[in-house]
Design a protein around this motif. Sequence first.
Motif, short mmCIF file in Angstrom:
data_model
loop_
_atom_site.label_atom_id
_atom_site.label_comp_id
_atom_site.label_asym_id
_atom_site.label_seq_id
_atom_site.Cartn_x
_atom_site.Cartn_y
_atom_site.Cartn_z
N UNK A 253 49.65 20.89 62.38
CA UNK A 253 48.46 22.42 62.76
C UNK A 253 49.42 23.30 63.77
N UNK A 254 49.61 21.89 64.92
CA UNK A 254 50.63 22.22 65.79
C UNK A 254 51.87 22.50 65.29
N UNK A 255 52.89 22.38 64.65
CA UNK A 255 54.01 22.52 63.91
C UNK A 255 53.48 24.57 63.58
N UNK A 256 52.99 24.28 62.73
CA UNK A 256 52.83 26.28 62.15
C UNK A 256 52.60 26.99 63.41
N UNK A 257 51.64 26.11 63.99
CA UNK A 257 51.24 27.04 65.42
C UNK A 257 52.25 27.57 66.36
N UNK A 258 52.46 26.83 66.50
CA UNK A 258 54.00 26.72 67.35
C UNK A 258 55.36 28.00 66.57
N UNK B 145 43.26 27.45 77.20
CA UNK B 145 43.67 27.13 75.88
C UNK B 145 43.49 28.42 74.39
N UNK B 146 44.50 28.26 73.75
CA UNK B 146 44.07 29.09 72.85
C UNK B 146 43.24 29.22 71.51
N UNK B 147 42.54 28.14 71.71
CA UNK B 147 41.31 27.99 70.45
C UNK B 147 41.52 29.02 69.51
N UNK B 148 40.87 30.12 70.03
CA UNK B 148 41.06 31.18 68.52
C UNK B 148 42.07 31.41 67.93
N UNK B 149 43.75 31.55 68.79
CA UNK B 149 44.26 31.41 67.84
C UNK B 149 45.44 30.19 67.45
N UNK B 150 44.86 28.96 67.08
CA UNK B 150 44.48 27.68 66.70
C UNK B 150 43.82 27.58 65.36
N UNK B 151 43.01 28.46 65.42
CA UNK B 151 41.60 28.18 64.73
C UNK B 151 42.19 28.98 63.58
N UNK B 152 43.11 30.56 63.84
CA UNK B 152 44.06 31.32 63.04
C UNK B 152 44.84 30.60 62.05
N UNK C 56 47.49 11.99 62.15
CA UNK C 56 48.71 11.99 63.07
C UNK C 56 49.29 13.42 62.11
N UNK C 57 49.08 13.91 60.93
CA UNK C 57 49.83 14.40 60.39
C UNK C 57 48.78 15.76 60.03
N UNK C 58 48.06 15.46 59.73
CA UNK C 58 46.92 16.99 60.19
C UNK C 58 47.54 17.59 61.08
N UNK C 59 47.85 16.96 62.74
CA UNK C 59 47.89 17.13 64.02
C UNK C 59 49.04 18.17 64.32
N UNK C 60 49.67 17.21 63.68
CA UNK C 60 50.90 17.78 63.70
C UNK C 60 51.61 19.01 62.98
#
Length: 307
Positions: A232-237, A20-27, A226-230
């Motif tokens: 973060x995933x959106x910008x991460x990808x 799991x790329x936790x460090x990348x998601x934290x950035x 839900x909007x927060x999770x969406x």
Amino acid sequence: MSSLTPLNQLINRFQQQTPIRASSLIITLYGDAIEPHGGTVWLGSLIQLLEPMGINERLIRTSIFRLSKENWLTAEKVGRRSYYSLTGTGRRRFDKAFKRVYSANLSAWDGSWCLAMLTQLPADKRKQVREELEWQGFGAIAPTVLASPRFDRGDVNATLLELGVQEDTILFETTTQDVLASRALRMQVRESWNLEELAAHYSEFIQLFRPLWQSLREQPTLDPQDCFLARILLIHEYRKLLLRDPQLPDELLPGDWEGRAARQLCRNLYRLIVAPAEQWLESAMETADGPLPDVGENFYKRFGGLT
């Protein structure tokens, strides 16, 4: 779990990564959400925010420690609590990585190019410089010559200075061209940049996030978490895609370039969910002084303007 099936599918997809790329998601979290609110947050807030992503407390603490060792983050102790913020170096890295994510439409291209000749560099250093410049959108047009039609001379010089090769790298800037994209030039672009692979990644991004966009549009009210999770995933990808994208001018891209549709989707989805996501952040995050500071005006300039 969320009541939104497309969101759950995206979370499951993230959790199935090995590792799991936790460090990348934290950035991503710092760049997208924490930095606009002053840049500092309590570690307990990070744990609470990322727990729905399937990242346990131990992994978050390990990732935070690693990011601190890599000079991305710095800690401040207040009592028994630790508050983390980006270092100066981390903020500069963040600026490079994120400024393209939220930019409005790219300016028109005048046909000029920046050429970087690496002939005077030793082989090991040449590889390092090439990787850094390719990250900024340069492509190889010859074994020791890189080119970019979109470049920031200040960023290029800063990169060469950081690598200690400014005196050993030769830079040229060409003049404006009357014919912006001749057949020979378009063929060269296909050879120098792997556009087919990048287009496939953009197509996958659209397939992943379009169902979420459609599902959220149909909701009578939007759930802040839900909007927060969406978000973060959106910008991460999307950030990962832009790291691969040289952002070539339209004149050099295929007419059906998937990157255009992906950017439109990202902008529309972000605009839809940003306000509820901000509500969740303000309720879940805590600084040493209490509630989060308000975002500045620049935040609302993302994607050409947020409402």
